[in-house]
Scaffold this active site. Structure first.
Site, PDB file in Angstrom:
ATOM      1  N   HIS A   1      20.247  41.999 -36.896  1.00 44.51           N
ATOM      2  CA  HIS A   1      21.563  41.964 -36.238  1.00 44.51           C
ATOM      3  C   HIS A   1      21.826  40.536 -35.751  1.00 44.51           C
ATOM      4  CE1 HIS A   1      24.275  43.948 -32.904  1.00 44.51           C
ATOM      5  NE2 HIS A   1      24.980  43.613 -33.953  1.00 44.51           N
TER       6      HIS A   1
ATOM      7  N   ASP B   1      27.440  38.807 -37.843  1.00 47.91           N
ATOM      8  CA  ASP B   1      26.863  40.052 -37.320  1.00 47.91           C
ATOM      9  C   ASP B   1      25.515  40.427 -37.936  1.00 47.91           C
ATOM     10  OD1 ASP B   1      27.425  42.205 -35.409  1.00 47.91           O
ATOM     11  OD2 ASP B   1      27.480  43.529 -37.144  1.00 47.91           O
TER      12      ASP B   1
ATOM     13  N   LYS C   1      26.228  48.874 -40.149  1.00 50.81           N
ATOM     14  CA  LYS C   1      24.998  49.160 -39.401  1.00 50.81           C
ATOM     15  C   LYS C   1      24.093  50.129 -40.152  1.00 50.81           C
ATOM     16  CE  LYS C   1      26.761  46.515 -36.492  1.00 50.81           C
ATOM     17  NZ  LYS C   1      26.541  45.617 -35.429  1.00 50.81           N
TER      18      LYS C   1
ATOM     19  N   CYS D   1      27.998  40.637 -27.178  1.00 51.96           N
ATOM     20  CA  CYS D   1      27.345  39.621 -26.340  1.00 51.96           C
ATOM     21  C   CYS D   1      27.508  38.208 -26.892  1.00 51.96           C
ATOM     22  CB  CYS D   1      25.867  39.948 -26.169  1.00 51.96           C
ATOM     23  SG  CYS D   1      25.599  41.377 -25.112  1.00 51.96           S
TER      24      CYS D   1
ATOM     25  N   SER E   1      25.326  43.965 -29.207  1.00 49.59           N
ATOM     26  CA  SER E   1      26.745  44.156 -29.476  1.00 49.59           C
ATOM     27  C   SER E   1      27.591  43.637 -28.309  1.00 49.59           C
ATOM     28  CB  SER E   1      27.030  45.642 -29.694  1.00 49.59           C
ATOM     29  OG  SER E   1      26.261  46.103 -30.778  1.00 49.59           O
TER      30      SER E   1
ATOM     31  N   ARG F   1      30.627  53.167 -31.545  1.00 47.15           N
ATOM     32  CA  ARG F   1      29.445  53.753 -32.170  1.00 47.15           C
ATOM     33  C   ARG F   1      28.819  54.790 -31.251  1.00 47.15           C
ATOM     34  NH1 ARG F   1      25.563  50.993 -31.806  1.00 47.15           N
ATOM     35  NH2 ARG F   1      26.459  49.031 -31.126  1.00 47.15           N
TER      36      ARG F   1
ATOM     37  N   TYR G   1      35.344  55.658 -36.895  1.00 48.81           N
ATOM     38  CA  TYR G   1      35.335  54.344 -36.252  1.00 48.81           C
ATOM     39  C   TYR G   1      34.182  53.443 -36.671  1.00 48.81           C
ATOM     40  CZ  TYR G   1      36.483  50.866 -32.803  1.00 48.81           C
ATOM     41  OH  TYR G   1      36.874  49.691 -32.211  1.00 48.81           O
TER      42      TYR G   1
ATOM     43  N   ARG H   1      39.092  46.069 -32.065  1.00 42.95           N
ATOM     44  CA  ARG H   1      38.516  45.148 -33.055  1.00 42.95           C
ATOM     45  C   ARG H   1      39.556  44.617 -34.028  1.00 42.95           C
ATOM     46  NH1 ARG H   1      32.563  44.468 -32.881  1.00 42.95           N
ATOM     47  NH2 ARG H   1      32.006  45.797 -31.120  1.00 42.95           N
TER      48      ARG H   1
HETATM   49  P1  GTP Z   1      29.511  42.785 -31.930  1.00 43.67           P
HETATM   50  O1  GTP Z   1      30.569  42.554 -32.947  1.00 43.67           O
HETATM   51  O2  GTP Z   1      29.752  44.026 -31.133  1.00 43.67           O
HETATM   52  O3  GTP Z   1      28.131  42.783 -32.498  1.00 43.67           O
HETATM   53  O4  GTP Z   1      29.670  41.633 -30.799  1.00 43.67           O
HETATM   54  P2  GTP Z   1      29.380  40.067 -30.763  1.00 43.67           P
HETATM   55  O5  GTP Z   1      27.950  39.842 -30.408  1.00 43.67           O
HETATM   56  O6  GTP Z   1      29.880  39.424 -31.996  1.00 43.67           O
HETATM   57  O7  GTP Z   1      30.227  39.572 -29.502  1.00 43.67           O
HETATM   58  P3  GTP Z   1      31.528  38.628 -29.391  1.00 43.67           P
HETATM   59  O8  GTP Z   1      31.291  37.248 -29.902  1.00 43.67           O
HETATM   60  O9  GTP Z   1      32.671  39.365 -29.967  1.00 43.67           O
HETATM   61  O10 GTP Z   1      31.681  38.522 -27.821  1.00 43.67           O
HETATM   62  C1  GTP Z   1      31.946  39.620 -26.989  1.00 43.67           C
HETATM   63  C2  GTP Z   1      32.509  39.158 -25.685  1.00 43.67           C
HETATM   64  O11 GTP Z   1      31.626  38.207 -25.070  1.00 43.67           O
HETATM   65  C3  GTP Z   1      33.854  38.445 -25.879  1.00 43.67           C
HETATM   66  O12 GTP Z   1      34.839  39.201 -25.250  1.00 43.67           O
HETATM   67  C4  GTP Z   1      33.694  37.121 -25.216  1.00 43.67           C
HETATM   68  O13 GTP Z   1      34.711  36.929 -24.294  1.00 43.67           O
HETATM   69  C5  GTP Z   1      32.351  37.139 -24.505  1.00 43.67           C
HETATM   70  N1  GTP Z   1      31.641  35.845 -24.747  1.00 43.67           N
HETATM   71  C6  GTP Z   1      31.257  35.356 -25.941  1.00 43.67           C
HETATM   72  N2  GTP Z   1      30.667  34.134 -25.810  1.00 43.67           N
HETATM   73  C7  GTP Z   1      30.665  33.863 -24.480  1.00 43.67           C
HETATM   74  C8  GTP Z   1      30.191  32.758 -23.696  1.00 43.67           C
HETATM   75  O14 GTP Z   1      29.652  31.768 -24.199  1.00 43.67           O
HETATM   76  N3  GTP Z   1      30.356  32.846 -22.342  1.00 43.67           N
HETATM   77  C9  GTP Z   1      30.966  33.938 -21.758  1.00 43.67           C
HETATM   78  N4  GTP Z   1      31.071  33.958 -20.432  1.00 43.67           N
HETATM   79  N5  GTP Z   1      31.431  34.986 -22.470  1.00 43.67           N
HETATM   80  C10 GTP Z   1      31.290  34.958 -23.809  1.00 43.67           C
HETATM   81  C1  SPV Z   2      28.334  46.362 -32.956  1.00 42.36           C
HETATM   82  O1  SPV Z   2      28.517  47.292 -32.159  1.00 42.36           O
HETATM   83  O2  SPV Z   2      27.286  45.666 -32.944  1.00 42.36           O
HETATM   84  C2  SPV Z   2      29.383  46.053 -33.941  1.00 42.36           C
HETATM   85  C3  SPV Z   2      30.524  46.977 -34.061  1.00 42.36           C
HETATM   86  O3  SPV Z   2      29.276  45.061 -34.651  1.00 42.36           O
HETATM   87  S1  SPV Z   2      30.199  48.390 -35.043  1.00 42.36           S
HETATM   88  O4  SPV Z   2      30.478  48.018 -36.428  1.00 42.36           O
HETATM   89  O5  SPV Z   2      31.083  49.453 -34.605  1.00 42.36           O
HETATM   90  O6  SPV Z   2      28.821  48.764 -34.918  1.00 42.36           O
HETATM   91 MN    MN Z   3      27.292  43.893 -34.147  1.00 40.85          MN
END
Ligand code: GTP
Ligand code: SPV
Ligand code: MN
Length: 643
Positions: free
Chosen positions: A285, A332, A265, A309, A307, A107, A256, A426
């Protein structure tokens, strides 16, 4: 007002109808352009007008009205293979890999704008000399100019797809409809996974005329030279525009994710938050999950983390605690509204997961691994010589002797010194395939929410979990959120950024008004969810995580559920309520936990934190900060001073 939209609004309906009637039956075309799929007669006059104006502006070779059928999808995938945009992954069933132009991988917050008559409606006023970080404003004239500089003729030689989609189950009182016009078949295939897309939505539009207008083009560089023909884009001139007053989104230059799948978003958060403000609900979010305790009692919670996290991971948690069960409603975005009984109800407006691939593994998220190996479109992951995918974290599931090709298409091995998959690569996969999808995930009324979690990546100072003292304090905690930057956006380095409510890139209107809107949720007769802050990412001095995370996060959820039931398992602290010494269940953990460090509160750290929040509020939000939020800051400051 962009000219092409203005025209569509002033054209009398009878004229449009007559036109369509003349066209229909003789030849199926719109403004002289052939309709290669679908029929004009299925479009309402408003949709027709939107398509006509966009056809005049973008001048595509043909128009394809999407029906969402299997056959249509197969045809699009075939075209995408022929264009070299995707390759088949024969190791799995109906899975595909797209490699983007390496300049189009995330993004672009800096090129994202909200268009309103008055700047102040869209963004706060930073102090003099300070660059605002709570969104970008564009005037109606400048938006019109930006469109005119990029869109005329931009679809020459291409097909314009008309993508009717519903955010939320088709027909739910909480759902909203959009029409995305795009010149990218990849976007169509992705939207078919991420939203309810196709004919049923056109039928629904006959009943409710309202829809969000989404215009998207991958664009062509000003030079006319498309560097990578399999992934046309125009990174230099990329721009993502939102006009809340007209429920209009215009996106140019990127294919993308959040830049191009406009339901996500752009609609569900930016335009969504403005609709929610008007209609008295919340577009956030946030993931949504259901959790059942050993006694069989089920509750739902939502959680906002920035994002990359941990939302997808938490939404699909496999609890390490015995006899707990987590079920996933969404990973999400949450749309939440108080019902007539004063219960906050949430729906997931999406239909799929666009999840971060790296780090997803059988060890960390087996549920996601059991979701993504059929009917999935992968983007920018690495591929294997046996027709599969690979990313950082998948080491243990790699068959011996298999060769890896990285996301750029180059041979790769673990000594290459660069990641095999792009850090923001992704999977785009249907939510219905998730083995723990909640039985109520498509309930048109939504699920009842008992707790709201805020959190982020805080390597130092911030404890594993604490509870807000009140709704106002919870709103302050959301407003004060900070997190380390990740690869999901264009930022570089491990800088700790302010990211209030995990919404900094997604506010559709002035952040001060957004805070006031959250505060206004506190009305008599409503059961307000309790608010918590969590941090899975606190680090020891050697840089290792103090908390193992993932399935072990169920221990934190257990404490949260006990607090929702008002169990007295907390002690007051300067920053909020923390677990009592034996409040958090740590029994049977395989790793030794340094509980003291995990929960320690240091006066120096929190003095600095209060200063940072205070400076942020002063310089970024200024007079728009609601007094109640400022009072929460002042009382935190006093409590920290007394530490
Ligand atoms: P968006 O789709 O971008 O909004 O991201 P998201 O908030 O859904 O994040 P996601 O669950 O995909 O996690 C992103 C990264 O954080 C992953 O690569 C995980 O390895 C890491 N992660 C997630 N949960 C944990 C946790 O409990 N501990 C640690 N150390 N890392 C974590
Ligand atoms: C984020 O960045 O919080 C996402 C991926 O979930 S995107 O759809 O590219 O914004
Ligand atoms: Mn997101």
């Amino acid at each position: 007002m962009p000219e092409f939209i203005e025209k569509s609004n002033v054209l009398p309906t009878y004229l449009l109808k007559n036109k369509a009637q003349t066209n229909f039956g003789l030849y199926n075309h719109i403004r002289g352009v052939n309709i290669s799929n679908g029929s004009l007669s299925n479009l309402t006059s408003n949709v027709k007008a939107f398509v006509e104006q966009a056809v005049s502006l973008c001048q595509p070779d043909q128009v394809h009205i999407c029906d969402g059928s299997d056959m249509e999808n197969k045809l699009l995938l075939k075209q995408l293979v022929e264009a070299g945009t995707i390759v088949a992954l024969p190791k799995y069933e109906n899975c595909w890999l797209a490699r983007t132009n390496p300049g189009d991988v995330a993004r672009v917050e800096s090129k994202t704008f909200i268009c309103t008559e008055e700047k102040h409606e869209a963004i706060t006023s930073p102090s003099e000399g300070v660059k605002g970080t709570l969104g970008n404003w564009i005037s109606p004239n400048d938006m019109e100019e930006a469109v005119q500089q990029r869109f005329p003729g931009c679809m020459k030689g291409r097909t314009m797809y008309v993508v009717p989609f519903s955010m939320g189950p088709v027909g739910s009182p909480l759902s909203k409809i959009g029409i995305e016009l795009t010149d990218s078949a990849y976007v169509v295939a992705s939207m078919r996974i991420m939203t309810r897309m196709g004919k049923s939505v056109l039928d629904q539009l006959q009943k409710c005329e309202e829809f969000v207008k989404c215009l998207h083009s991958v664009g062509t560089p000003a030079s006319g030279v498309v560097e990578i023909p399999s992934w046309p884009c125009d990174p230099e001139r990329t721009i993502i525009l939102h006009k809340p007053a007209e429920n209009l989104i215009v996106s140019y230059g990127s294919g993308y994710g959040g830049n191009s799948l406009l339901g996500k978003k752009c609609f569900a958060l930016r335009i969504g938050s403005t609709i929610a403000k008007r209609e008295g609900w919340l577009a956030e979010h946030m993931l949504i999950l259901g959790i059942t305790n050993p006694a069989g009692e089920k509750k739902y919670i939502t959680a906002a983390f920035p994002s990359a996290c941990g939302k997808t991971n938490l939404a699909m948690l496999s609890p390490s605690l015995a006899n707990y069960k987590v079920e996933c409603v969404g990973d999400d975005i949450a749309w939440m509204k108080f019902d007539n009984n004063g219960v906050l109800r949430a729906i997931n407006p999406e239909n799929g997961f666009f999840g971060v691939a790296p780090g997803t593994s059988m060890e960390t998220n087996p549920i996601a691994m059991n979701t993504v190996f059929k009917n999935t479109l992968f983007t920018n992951v690495a591929s294997t010589s046996d027709g599969g995918v690979y990313w950082e974290g998948m080491e243990s599931s790699l068959a011996p002797g298999v060769q890896i090709t990285d996301w750029l298409g180059m041979p790769w091995d673990k000594n290459s010194g660069r990641p095999a998959a792009h850090p923001n690569s992704r999977f785009c996969t249907p939510a219905s395939q998730c083995p723990i999808i909640d039985p109520a995930w498509e309930d048109p009324e939504g699920v009842p929410i008992s707790a709201i979690l805020f959190g982020g990546r805080r390597p130092a100072g911030v404890p594993l979990v604490y509870e807000a003292n009140s709704w106002e304090h919870g709103v302050f905690v959301g407003a004060a959120m900070r997190s380390e930057a990740t690869a999901a956006a264009e930022f570089r380095g491990k800088v700790i950024m302010h990211d209030p409510f995990a919404m900094r890139p997604f506010f559709g209107y002035n952040f001060g008004d957004y805070l006031a809107h959250w505060l206004s949720m506190d009305k008599s007769g409503r059961s307000l969810p309790k608010i918590f802050h969590i941090n899975w990412f606190r680090k020891a001095s050697d840089g290792s995580f103090l908390w193992p995370g993932y399935g072990e996060n169920s221990r934190v959820l257990e404490w949260i559920l006990k607090r929702v039931d008002n169990e007295p398992c907390y002690v007051d602290s300067p920053i909020g309520r923390m677990p009592t010494k034996d409040g958090l269940n740590l029994s049977g953990m395989s790793t030794q936990i340094d509980v003291n460090r995990l929960f320690s509160l240091e006066k120096d750290f929190w003095t600095e934190e209060v200063k940072a929040i205070s400076t942020y509020f002063e310089t970024q939000v200024g007079a728009d900060l609601p007094p109640a939020v400022n009072e929460e800051l002042k009382s935190l400051e006093r409590r920290v001073a007394e530490m």
